[in-house]
Design a protein around this motif. Structure first.
Motif, mmCIF file in Angstrom:
data_model
loop_
_atom_site.group_PDB
_atom_site.id
_atom_site.type_symbol
_atom_site.label_atom_id
_atom_site.label_comp_id
_atom_site.label_asym_id
_atom_site.label_seq_id
_atom_site.Cartn_x
_atom_site.Cartn_y
_atom_site.Cartn_z
ATOM 1 N N GLU A 64 77.533 29.039 35.827
ATOM 2 C CA GLU A 64 77.101 28.843 34.445
ATOM 3 C C GLU A 64 76.431 27.491 34.269
ATOM 4 O OE1 GLU A 64 78.708 28.736 29.835
ATOM 5 O OE2 GLU A 64 80.080 29.371 31.406
ATOM 6 N N ALA A 65 77.001 26.456 34.855
ATOM 7 C CA ALA A 65 76.423 25.119 34.727
ATOM 8 C C ALA A 65 75.031 25.057 35.354
ATOM 9 C CB ALA A 65 77.346 24.090 35.369
ATOM 10 N N LYS A 66 74.855 25.709 36.502
ATOM 11 C CA LYS A 66 73.538 25.715 37.152
ATOM 12 C C LYS A 66 72.490 26.394 36.286
ATOM 13 C CE LYS A 66 75.155 25.572 41.906
ATOM 14 N NZ LYS A 66 75.329 26.329 43.155
ATOM 15 N N SER A 67 72.897 27.447 35.565
ATOM 16 C CA SER A 67 71.919 28.171 34.755
ATOM 17 C C SER A 67 71.707 27.545 33.375
ATOM 18 C CB SER A 67 72.336 29.635 34.599
ATOM 19 O OG SER A 67 73.516 29.746 33.839
ATOM 20 N N ASN A 68 72.574 26.594 32.995
ATOM 21 C CA ASN A 68 72.465 25.976 31.664
ATOM 22 C C ASN A 68 72.277 24.475 31.719
ATOM 23 O OD1 ASN A 68 72.787 28.391 30.171
ATOM 24 N ND2 ASN A 68 74.989 28.306 30.462
ATOM 25 N N GLY A 69 71.635 23.979 32.732
ATOM 26 C CA GLY A 69 71.337 22.551 32.804
ATOM 27 C C GLY A 69 72.573 21.676 32.922
ATOM 28 N N GLY A 110 83.565 28.298 24.037
ATOM 29 C CA GLY A 110 83.782 29.702 23.728
ATOM 30 C C GLY A 110 83.122 30.668 24.704
ATOM 31 N N SER A 111 82.581 30.137 25.790
ATOM 32 C CA SER A 111 81.908 30.991 26.780
ATOM 33 C C SER A 111 82.934 31.706 27.652
ATOM 34 C CB SER A 111 81.001 30.138 27.665
ATOM 35 O OG SER A 111 81.791 29.261 28.464
#
Length: 51
Positions: free
Chosen positions: A19-24, A30-31
Motif C-alpha cells: 500500500e505504501a509503495k502505491s500511495n507515495g 481506515g484502510s
C-alpha cells in the motif's frame, strides 16, 4: 474454499509495504492495512490453543 487463517504481523507488513509503495509512502486511515493491523494485534494477544 480454503480455511481462513488468522492475520499475522508478517502478513500485515507485506500489505502495508504494498500500500505504501502505491500511495507515495503513505497508508490511509481506515484502510485495509489499518484494519489488518488491528486484527493481527488482536490475534497476537490471544493465547494459542493447546494441541
Amino acid at each position: 474454499m480454503s480455511k481462513s487463517k488468522p492475520m499475522t504481523m508478517s502478513a500485515v507488513k507485506r500489505i502495508q509495504s504494498a500500500e505504501a509503495k502505491s500511495n507515495g509512502g503513505q497508508t490511509a486511515k481506515g484502510s485495509f492495512t489499518t484494519r489488518a493491523m488491528a486484527a493481527a494485534a488482536a490475534n497476537a494477544a490471544k493465547p494459542s490453543p493447546k494441541k
